[in-house]
Design a protein around this motif. Structure first.
Motif, mmCIF file in Angstrom:
data_model
loop_
_atom_site.group_PDB
_atom_site.id
_atom_site.type_symbol
_atom_site.label_atom_id
_atom_site.label_comp_id
_atom_site.label_asym_id
_atom_site.label_seq_id
_atom_site.Cartn_x
_atom_site.Cartn_y
_atom_site.Cartn_z
ATOM 1 N N ARG A 16 0.842 -1.197 0.000
ATOM 2 C CA ARG A 16 0.000 0.000 0.000
ATOM 3 C C ARG A 16 0.879 1.249 0.000
ATOM 4 N NH1 ARG A 16 -0.939 4.698 2.558
ATOM 5 N NH2 ARG A 16 -0.746 3.728 4.611
ATOM 6 N N ASP A 17 1.505 1.581 1.127
ATOM 7 C CA ASP A 17 2.328 2.795 1.164
ATOM 8 C C ASP A 17 3.575 2.614 0.302
ATOM 9 O OD1 ASP A 17 2.549 5.377 1.960
ATOM 10 O OD2 ASP A 17 2.613 4.986 4.102
ATOM 11 N N LEU A 79 -6.903 -0.287 3.242
ATOM 12 C CA LEU A 79 -6.987 1.107 3.693
ATOM 13 C C LEU A 79 -8.284 1.728 3.172
ATOM 14 C CD1 LEU A 79 -5.342 3.438 5.140
ATOM 15 C CD2 LEU A 79 -4.669 4.157 2.844
ATOM 16 N N HIS A 103 -8.641 -0.532 7.863
ATOM 17 C CA HIS A 103 -7.794 0.540 8.395
ATOM 18 C C HIS A 103 -8.339 1.848 7.852
ATOM 19 C CE1 HIS A 103 -3.518 2.562 8.242
ATOM 20 N NE2 HIS A 103 -4.330 3.161 9.095
ATOM 21 N N PHE A 105 -8.771 6.143 8.137
ATOM 22 C CA PHE A 105 -7.964 7.273 8.642
ATOM 23 C C PHE A 105 -8.554 8.615 8.233
ATOM 24 C CE2 PHE A 105 -5.804 9.230 4.974
ATOM 25 C CZ PHE A 105 -6.157 8.342 3.966
ATOM 26 N N SER A 145 -6.325 5.584 12.095
ATOM 27 C CA SER A 145 -5.105 6.395 12.050
ATOM 28 C C SER A 145 -5.438 7.880 12.034
ATOM 29 C CB SER A 145 -4.341 6.139 10.750
ATOM 30 O OG SER A 145 -3.647 4.942 10.818
ATOM 31 N N GLU A 147 -3.977 10.825 10.627
ATOM 32 C CA GLU A 147 -2.924 11.235 9.694
ATOM 33 C C GLU A 147 -2.283 12.540 10.180
ATOM 34 O OE1 GLU A 147 -4.218 12.266 5.770
ATOM 35 O OE2 GLU A 147 -2.198 12.139 4.951
ATOM 36 N N ASP A 148 -0.970 12.616 10.016
ATOM 37 C CA ASP A 148 -0.176 13.783 10.439
ATOM 38 C C ASP A 148 -0.266 13.990 11.970
ATOM 39 O OD1 ASP A 148 1.687 15.691 9.758
ATOM 40 O OD2 ASP A 148 0.218 17.233 9.279
ATOM 41 N N ASN A 173 -3.378 4.007 15.358
ATOM 42 C CA ASN A 173 -2.096 4.212 14.686
ATOM 43 C C ASN A 173 -1.722 5.694 14.673
ATOM 44 O OD1 ASN A 173 0.155 3.504 13.060
ATOM 45 N ND2 ASN A 173 -0.968 4.190 11.254
ATOM 46 N N PRO A 175 0.669 8.190 12.937
ATOM 47 C CA PRO A 175 1.623 8.400 11.843
ATOM 48 C C PRO A 175 2.438 9.690 11.977
ATOM 49 C CG PRO A 175 -0.634 8.098 11.011
ATOM 50 C CD PRO A 175 -0.715 8.426 12.482
ATOM 51 N N THR A 177 3.475 11.394 9.407
ATOM 52 C CA THR A 177 3.197 11.366 7.968
ATOM 53 C C THR A 177 4.275 12.033 7.121
ATOM 54 O OG1 THR A 177 0.869 11.307 8.480
ATOM 55 C CG2 THR A 177 1.428 12.045 6.260
ATOM 56 N N HIS A 208 3.505 4.653 12.593
ATOM 57 C CA HIS A 208 3.690 4.658 11.132
ATOM 58 C C HIS A 208 4.548 5.884 10.856
ATOM 59 C CE1 HIS A 208 1.926 4.238 6.945
ATOM 60 N NE2 HIS A 208 2.434 5.465 6.887
ATOM 61 N N HIS A 210 7.427 8.151 8.083
ATOM 62 C CA HIS A 210 8.186 8.324 6.839
ATOM 63 C C HIS A 210 9.588 8.830 7.155
ATOM 64 C CE1 HIS A 210 5.050 7.283 3.905
ATOM 65 N NE2 HIS A 210 4.297 7.463 4.990
ATOM 66 N N GLN A 529 -4.205 9.825 -0.022
ATOM 67 C CA GLN A 529 -3.904 10.966 0.834
ATOM 68 C C GLN A 529 -4.005 12.337 0.169
ATOM 69 O OE1 GLN A 529 -0.525 8.536 2.124
ATOM 70 N NE2 GLN A 529 -0.525 9.862 3.915
#
Ligand code: KIV
Ligand code: ZN
Length: 545
Positions: A16-17, A79, A103, A105, A145, A147-148, A173, A175, A177, A208, A210, A529
């Motif tokens: 996925r990611d 996702l 999942h 988000f 999740s 995000e950010d 989760n 992240p 991000t 999660h 990056h 995203q």
């Protein structure tokens, strides 16, 4: 403290990611091959894709759910953005898996709310419980999740997490991000979530992240000290921009430094029980498969799986290692399945020997695939004296790239030298138009001439942005592995091929990249995203629950 499974759960998001990396798009067969290998590797969860993105993505997740999961296999996860259509489509694609997870988000940082989602915090406070609840109406295992999260207001984050858990989320989760956090900050964030969310003990805390600042693995390891028990990572660290936290680095850090991490799991320092369920001997093979199929080369100095990770160049180091390996090596290469590439097969080897070796290497091929692999093996054995495991890997990974291809290379022939103009003749079959055409082109070198000729036949606008060759094994008759990356409308597509003749490998790699470009244009996937839910619900489910 959040729910503690007693060890670290490995959530793999390569499909996925990882597939969101520029140029890394995979076809169904390739995704299946990777998913099977991830199951052999022993990951706890496979995030198989974003089913709402396109019918192709839906089908890939659905097929993985059908054939890879199993009662004792990994959980198959999909996702979904925090929208009913996404969630319902996600469930439908996951349906065949005995163990499945949705999942979902939504972004929680003000910067994302204002500029991307155009929503207020109040909106998000009502969307989260509604969507987690909706996901829960399909199945029990729901991950949420924020995000950010690492750039979100902590008090708002705690409130959202509490609501998600009350609505039934079983995994939360967190992240990083944009890869902005530092290890100290990230550890503190996990610690504070544990301290400030009243119902946190009802969910597993996951991270999660990056790698924009090269800190993803360090951030994760710090978060483990504060109770993170699921790590979301990818093979070779592939993923958006600088990539995701790398699975092999996390797993091996927890393996080699178990003595340091044990105390955070309430164990004795010298407890030998592994901290993850990963079969480390499968790491090298998984890394090579992902690299071959995504066309994303692993840098030679990459920790654990780089070509130089176990090479000792300096005389002092070589001398030390010969006297005692422990002088300069903290990992025995065998632990990650790095064999000495021993010679296994030759020209006289029969089909059953090839099958047995492939099975030993973990490839369980169907009858037709084995026939094809054997034919390629014979062809290679005519040109190359000794066939190694790496050669077999190259044969098998090339085979899974073939389906869904519009173009097939029928002939490539070049003439070049110090006193002649490089000239290439190529014949290309177009399997959709059912035409077979030949072109002759000049170029600055043989590969350039081949690409010119292919372009004149394929008629697909593109710009060649990368061409690299490396040898699979040593020796003059080694297979040359070529990776090509081309760009069209700002998107990158890669192609990969191996042959004892690098010009043939280059031609096949180029055709492979063209096929991916054509396939991706048809697929027209939605990115999870970069698209607001309001704008992008264009593929709604047939019926509403
Ligand atoms: O990086 C990120 O925030 C993500 C989420 C969708 C989990 O990939
Ligand atoms: Zn991500």
């Amino acid at each position: 403290m959040s729910k503690d499974p007693g060890r670290v759960l490995i959530f793999d998001t390569t499909l996925r990611d990882g597939e969101q990396s520029p140029g890394a798009s995979l076809n169904l067969e390739e995704k299946l091959a990777i998913a099977h290998q991830l199951a052999r590797l022993g990951v706890d969860v496979i995030e198989a894709g974003f089913p709402f993105a396109s019918p192709g993505d839906f089908k890939a997740v659905n097929r993985i759910a059908e054939v890879v999961g199993g009662e004792n296999g990994p959980i198959i996860c999909g996702l979904a953005r925090a929208s009913k259509n996404d969630i319902k489509t996600c469930y439908e694609s996951l349906c065949p898996a005995p163990r499945k997870r949705i999942h979902t988000f939504i972004a929680t940082s003000d910067i994302h709310l204002k500029h991307k989602l155009k929503k207020t915090r109040k909106d998000v406070l009502s969307i989260v419980p509604e969507m987690v609840n909706y996901a829960k109406s399909f199945l029990d295992d729901v991950e949420f999740s924020c995000e950010d999260a690492s750039r979100s207001d902590p008090d708002f984050l705690y409130e959202i997490i509490e609501l998600a858990i009350s609505a039934g989320a079983t995994t939360i989760n967190i992240p990083d991000t944009v890869g902005f956090s530092t290890p100290n900050e990230f550890g503190e964030l996990i610690d504070n979530i544990n301290k400030n969310v009243s119902n946190i003990d009802e969910a597993v805390l996951s991270v999660h992240g990056h790698n924009d600042l090269g800190l993803a693995v360090a951030n994760f390891l710090e978060s483990v000290k504060y109770g993170a028990r699921q790590l979301e990572c990818t093979i070779n660290g592939i993923g958006e921009r600088a990539g995701n936290a790398s699975l092999e680095e996390l797993v091996m850090a927890l393996h080699v430094r178990r003595g340091f991490f044990n105390k955070f799991f309430g164990r004795n320092q010298d407890s030998p029980t592994p901290l993850t369920a990963i079969r480390t001997e499968e790491i090298t093979k998984t890394s090579r498969l992902v690299s071959n199929l995504t066309g994303m080369n692993v840098q030679p100095n990459k920790a654990i799986v780089g070509a130089n990770a176990f090479a000792h160049e300096s005389g002092i180091h070589q001398d030390g290692v010969l006297k005692n390996r422990l002088t300069y090596e903290i990992i025995d290469a065998k632990t990650i399945g790095l064999s000495d590439n021993k010679i296994s097969l030759g020209k006289l080897s029969g089909r059953s020997a090839v099958r047995a070796r492939l099975e030993e290497m973990g490839y369980d091929l169907s009858r037709e695939d084995l026939n094809e692999a054997f034919a390629r093996f014979k062809e290679l054995a005519d040109r190359k004296r000794e066939i190694t495991d790496r050669d077999l890997e190259a044969i098998v990974s090339e085979q899974v790239q073939l389906p869904e291809s519009k173009f097939q290379l029928k002939l490539v022939q070049v003439s070049c030298g110090n006193n002649s103009k490089p000239t290439a003749t190529v014949t290309l079959l177009d399997t959709e138009e059912l035409t077979e055409e030949t072109a002759v082109s000049l170029g600055t070198g043989p590969v350039d001439a081949v690409c010119e000729a292919l372009n004149s036949l394929a008629n697909v606008p593109n710009e060649l942005i990368e061409f690299s060759v490396k040898s699979v094994t040593e020796g003059i008759d080694a297979l040359g592995e070529v990776t090509i990356r081309i760009r069209n409308k700002g998107k990158i597509y890669s192609g990969h091929s191996a042959d004892t003749d690098v010009v043939v490998a280059a031609a096949n790699a180029y055709v492979n990249a063209l096929n991916r470009l054509v396939f991706s244009e048809k697929k027209n996937s939605l990115h999870p995203q970069f698209d607001g839910i309001n704008k992008s619900i264009r593929r709604s489910s047939k019926s509403n629950k």
